[in-house]
Design a protein around this motif. Structure first.
Motif, PDB file in Angstrom:
ATOM      1  N   GLN A 546      48.387  31.095  49.762  1.00  0.00           N
ATOM      2  CA  GLN A 546      47.643  30.187  48.883  1.00  0.00           C
ATOM      3  C   GLN A 546      46.659  30.883  47.952  1.00  0.00           C
ATOM      4  O   GLN A 546      46.252  30.307  46.943  1.00  0.00           O
ATOM      5  N   CYS A 547      46.246  32.081  48.325  1.00  0.00           N
ATOM      6  CA  CYS A 547      45.227  32.754  47.523  1.00  0.00           C
ATOM      7  C   CYS A 547      45.782  34.077  46.995  1.00  0.00           C
ATOM      8  O   CYS A 547      45.861  35.059  47.745  1.00  0.00           O
ATOM      9  N   PRO A 548      46.176  34.138  45.740  1.00  0.00           N
ATOM     10  CA  PRO A 548      46.706  35.378  45.192  1.00  0.00           C
ATOM     11  C   PRO A 548      45.659  36.495  45.288  1.00  0.00           C
ATOM     12  O   PRO A 548      44.463  36.227  45.152  1.00  0.00           O
ATOM     13  N   ILE A 549      46.114  37.690  45.549  1.00  0.00           N
ATOM     14  CA  ILE A 549      45.148  38.792  45.655  1.00  0.00           C
ATOM     15  C   ILE A 549      45.335  39.747  44.478  1.00  0.00           C
ATOM     16  O   ILE A 549      44.546  39.739  43.543  1.00  0.00           O
ATOM     17  N   LEU A 550      46.424  40.529  44.509  1.00  0.00           N
ATOM     18  CA  LEU A 550      46.589  41.506  43.426  1.00  0.00           C
ATOM     19  C   LEU A 550      46.685  40.835  42.044  1.00  0.00           C
ATOM     20  O   LEU A 550      46.100  41.336  41.081  1.00  0.00           O
ATOM     21  N   PRO A 551      47.398  39.709  41.921  1.00  0.00           N
ATOM     22  CA  PRO A 551      47.496  39.093  40.586  1.00  0.00           C
ATOM     23  C   PRO A 551      46.221  38.362  40.157  1.00  0.00           C
ATOM     24  O   PRO A 551      46.144  37.926  39.000  1.00  0.00           O
ATOM     25  N   GLU A 552      45.248  38.208  41.053  1.00  0.00           N
ATOM     26  CA  GLU A 552      44.040  37.445  40.723  1.00  0.00           C
ATOM     27  C   GLU A 552      43.267  38.135  39.591  1.00  0.00           C
ATOM     28  O   GLU A 552      42.956  39.312  39.660  1.00  0.00           O
ATOM     29  N   LYS A 553      42.953  37.326  38.536  1.00  0.00           N
ATOM     30  CA  LYS A 553      42.302  37.901  37.352  1.00  0.00           C
ATOM     31  C   LYS A 553      40.792  38.063  37.539  1.00  0.00           C
ATOM     32  O   LYS A 553      40.191  39.020  37.054  1.00  0.00           O
ATOM     33  N   ASP A 554      40.190  37.093  38.262  1.00  0.00           N
ATOM     34  CA  ASP A 554      38.737  37.153  38.468  1.00  0.00           C
ATOM     35  C   ASP A 554      38.392  38.307  39.416  1.00  0.00           C
ATOM     36  O   ASP A 554      38.779  38.303  40.587  1.00  0.00           O
ATOM     37  N   GLU A 555      37.689  39.268  38.894  1.00  0.00           N
ATOM     38  CA  GLU A 555      37.464  40.501  39.645  1.00  0.00           C
ATOM     39  C   GLU A 555      36.702  40.269  40.950  1.00  0.00           C
ATOM     40  O   GLU A 555      37.040  40.832  41.998  1.00  0.00           O
ATOM     41  N   ALA A 556      35.667  39.413  40.908  1.00  0.00           N
ATOM     42  CA  ALA A 556      34.859  39.156  42.104  1.00  0.00           C
ATOM     43  C   ALA A 556      35.693  38.466  43.184  1.00  0.00           C
ATOM     44  O   ALA A 556      35.580  38.789  44.365  1.00  0.00           O
ATOM     45  N   ILE A 557      36.524  37.534  42.764  1.00  0.00           N
ATOM     46  CA  ILE A 557      37.369  36.825  43.743  1.00  0.00           C
ATOM     47  C   ILE A 557      38.394  37.792  44.349  1.00  0.00           C
ATOM     48  O   ILE A 557      38.614  37.812  45.563  1.00  0.00           O
ATOM     49  N   ARG A 558      38.980  38.624  43.493  1.00  0.00           N
ATOM     50  CA  ARG A 558      39.970  39.578  43.985  1.00  0.00           C
ATOM     51  C   ARG A 558      39.328  40.545  44.985  1.00  0.00           C
ATOM     52  O   ARG A 558      39.880  40.827  46.057  1.00  0.00           O
ATOM     53  N   ALA A 559      38.140  41.034  44.643  1.00  0.00           N
ATOM     54  CA  ALA A 559      37.440  41.969  45.536  1.00  0.00           C
ATOM     55  C   ALA A 559      37.115  41.289  46.865  1.00  0.00           C
ATOM     56  O   ALA A 559      37.247  41.884  47.938  1.00  0.00           O
ATOM     57  N   SER A 560      36.684  40.043  46.794  1.00  0.00           N
ATOM     58  CA  SER A 560      36.360  39.286  48.010  1.00  0.00           C
ATOM     59  C   SER A 560      37.612  39.132  48.882  1.00  0.00           C
ATOM     60  O   SER A 560      37.569  39.322  50.102  1.00  0.00           O
ATOM     61  N   ARG A 561      38.718  38.823  48.245  1.00  0.00           N
ATOM     62  CA  ARG A 561      39.954  38.629  49.015  1.00  0.00           C
ATOM     63  C   ARG A 561      40.437  39.937  49.631  1.00  0.00           C
ATOM     64  O   ARG A 561      40.971  39.953  50.749  1.00  0.00           O
TER      65      ARG A 561
END
Ligand code: ARG
Length: 587
Positions: A546-561
């Motif tokens: 449900q939560c994309p990691i590598l493709p996530e554009k928002d840097e803070a969200i990606r880092a958190s994941r």
């Protein structure tokens, strides 16, 4: 480092106290309906019952106290008076960051460190192992890993069965086969040849031969019995043979257990305590713990309030020999002298319950142990697809090495189907097969409530789907490769910012690790550890979908994941290690 559950329980307990109600009603649990609220407390119902008051009204008073003290918690009253509690994301974020920074991912050590001996495995020299021994080994090893991780001082002992009739049977069989060996000479005094006169395959062949002959021929059986008595009395040639048999068996067992990743600190056996027995028996007699009965010496252990009469323990048989219970008592004496443990756990099948009850009561009666200092950690049987006790095709017991080989063959097949054979060099492929096979064998055993019987089904155990060991390894491999990929792309983890429900759900699973370990230890219950590992893997899987990691554009969200994924892998790896499983790099 307190968990979210503990923090919430603290806050709700305070609210109960502030409302003039018993503190201990403030226990918060994870709710069965996370769609309504992730946490709940049912204490108002119990309070209302005790005070003959309206539960909803009490719940409202508590809720008012709680929200006044903790405005960050959303509190709702549901049904007859349940408190539904929803924390803000910040609570998950803080907790997740703390878990991720902790090498133990939230697992604490026990308040009091105990010195514990764990007696498990218990294979018999020369006799092939059966699945009961396998269960004992897998459960015992898991408990030793768990208790060590929890900060206890653990000493494990395999307690070999090396002192019974089977030794006399081996001696007579060998004598018939190789009568010229020096050991059978009544005047034999040594020197002991270094080279054993038998191999492990000889032993595996000699014992069933001797056993069959003994069953068919009473004269032959009597010879074996006499040889056993002479061995126990110290006849030098026989003692030399015993030493050889033990050495050959131990070498083979070390290989098998090593391949399975099961470790023992001590490789002692029943024969090691032989010298302690005469003085122990005299002491039991002198203090009136043992009494004479029909030429035997017994210890009466029945109690008035037993619902089934427990037979007396036979300390010395009417033929004057020491029995299984005698060696167990002498072993307690030896352990007391050498290690002085506060607790001894015996991981042995349910069928020996009366034996251990007799031994424990006799030991307490004789002052060798304290009430509660000896514990039988019992388990059920392993059955075949027909629901009966598992046997090999030939009807005999399993050899551990055959079972491991069979599991590996299936693992290889499964891995080949998955296309790994073509990708890995043979040695690396074999290493993965070993890890998958061990995981299959161990998890399928440990996930069951210890005392239930289960059906042995290797095909299901090695499956990569469902609640299996290989599935868990696969999840760990998946997270590992995701993290490697992120690293390769120069992506860094950062502070956790949960926003998605699947993220909060993953944090709640991570949060439950310590409680799961505490309960698994308290109940000697490896299945709770398996349950935790499995629910964690599932929570990760849901999060990952449900939560994309590598493709996530928002840097803070990606880092958190990425940080959440790191913490999940760290905790899963710890949990798998406690179960005795090791994830390969790929599979
Ligand atoms: N050798 C025994 C058997 O095969 C198990 C030993 C269990 N441990 C003990 N201290 N009695 O049944």
């Amino acid at each position: 480092m307190t968990s979210i559950l503990e923090q919430l329980t603290g806050a709700v307990s305070d609210a109960f106290a502030a409302a003039g109600l018993p503190r201990d009603l403030g226990v918060v649990i994870e709710s069965g309906r996370p769609d309504l609220a992730p946490y709940q407390c049912n204490g108002a119902l119990a309070a209302a019952k005790a005070a003959k008051a309206n539960p909803r009204a009490l719940a409202e008073t508590v809720a008012a106290q709680l929200t006044a003290a903790r405005p960050d918690l959303a509190v709702e009253i549901a049904g007859p008076g349940f408190l539904n509690i929803t924390p803000q994301d910040a609570l998950y974020d803080q907790r997740a960051d703390a878990l991720a920074a902790d090498p133990r991912t939230g697992a604490r050590t026990a308040d009091k460190s105990l010195k514990v001996m764990i007696d498990f495995g218990g294979p018999n020299v020369a006799k092939p192992m059966h699945v009961g021994h396998l269960r004992s080994s897998v459960i015992g090893d898991c408990l030793q890993r768990l208790m060590r991780f929890r900060g206890h001082r653990v000493i494990s002992d395999i307690h070999l069965g090396d002192w019974g009739l089977q030794m006399g049977q081996l001696i007579t069989e060998l004598e018939d086969e190789q009568p010229d060996l020096p050991y059978f000479d009544a005047g034999f005094t040594g020197p002991y040849p270094d080279e054993a006169p038998v191999t492990i395959d000889d032993l595996a062949r000699l014992y069933p031969q001797a056993s069959a002959k003994g069953k068919a021929d009473p004269v032959r059986q009597e010879r074996s019995r006499k040889a056993t008595a002479e061995l126990q009395a110290g006849r030098p040639g026989y003692r030399a043979l015993l030493a050889h048999f033990i050495a050959v068996s131990v070498a083979a067992l070390k290989d098998d257990f090593g391949a399975l990743g099961v470790h023992f600190d001590l490789w002692k056996g029943e024969s090691d305590v032989n010298d302690l027995i005469p003085a122990m028996v005299e002491d039991f007699k002198a203090r009136g713990v043992a009494e004479e009965s029909d030429g035997a010496w017994i210890v009466r252990v029945a109690r008035e309030d037993d619902n089934k009469e427990l037979a007396p323990l036979i300390l010395v048989s009417s033929q004057g020999s020491a029995l299984y219970a005698t060696t167990d008592l002498a072993t307690i004496l030896e352990r007391r002298r050498e290690q002085d443990p506060e607790l001894i756990l015996y991981v042995v099948d349910l069928g020996q319950s009366d034996h251990f009850e007799q031994v424990f009561r006799a030991a307490v009666k004789a002052g060798l142990a304290q009430e509660g200092g000896l514990e039988h950690v019992k388990f059920g049987t392993v059955n075949g697809p027909d629901g009966k006790r598992l046997r090999t095709r030939a009807g005999g017991s399993f050899r551990l090495s055959d079972l491991i080989e069979e599991a590996r063959a299936r693992a290889r097949q499964r891995l080949t189907e998955a296309g790994l054979g073509a990708e890995l060099p043979p040695e690396a492929f074999e290493d993965v097969a070993r890890k998958v096979a061990n995981a299959a064998i161990k998890f399928s055993d440990l996930q069951n409530v210890r005392t239930t019987n289960y059906i042995f089904d290797l095909d299901r155990f090695v499956s990569f789907e469902g609640k299996t060991g290989p599935y868990l390894l696969y999840q760990a491999v998946r997270i590992g490769s995701l993290l490697r990929k992120a690293k390769g792309e120069g992506l860094e983890p950062g502070p956790v910012r949960t926003g998605h429900a699947a993220e909060a759900a993953l944090v709640r699973r991570l949060d439950g690790f310590n409680a799961a370990l505490e309960r698994a230890e308290a109940g000697r219950a490896p299945h709770l550890l398996c349950e935790h590992a499995y629910s964690l893997a599932q929570a990760f899987s849901a999060f990952y979908t449900q939560c994309p990691i590598l493709p996530e554009k928002d840097e803070a969200i990606r880092a958190s994941r990425l940080r959440l994924a790191e913490a999940a892998l760290a905790q899963l790896t710890l949990a798998l290690d406690l179960i005795g499983m090791e994830a390969p790099e790929r599979m």
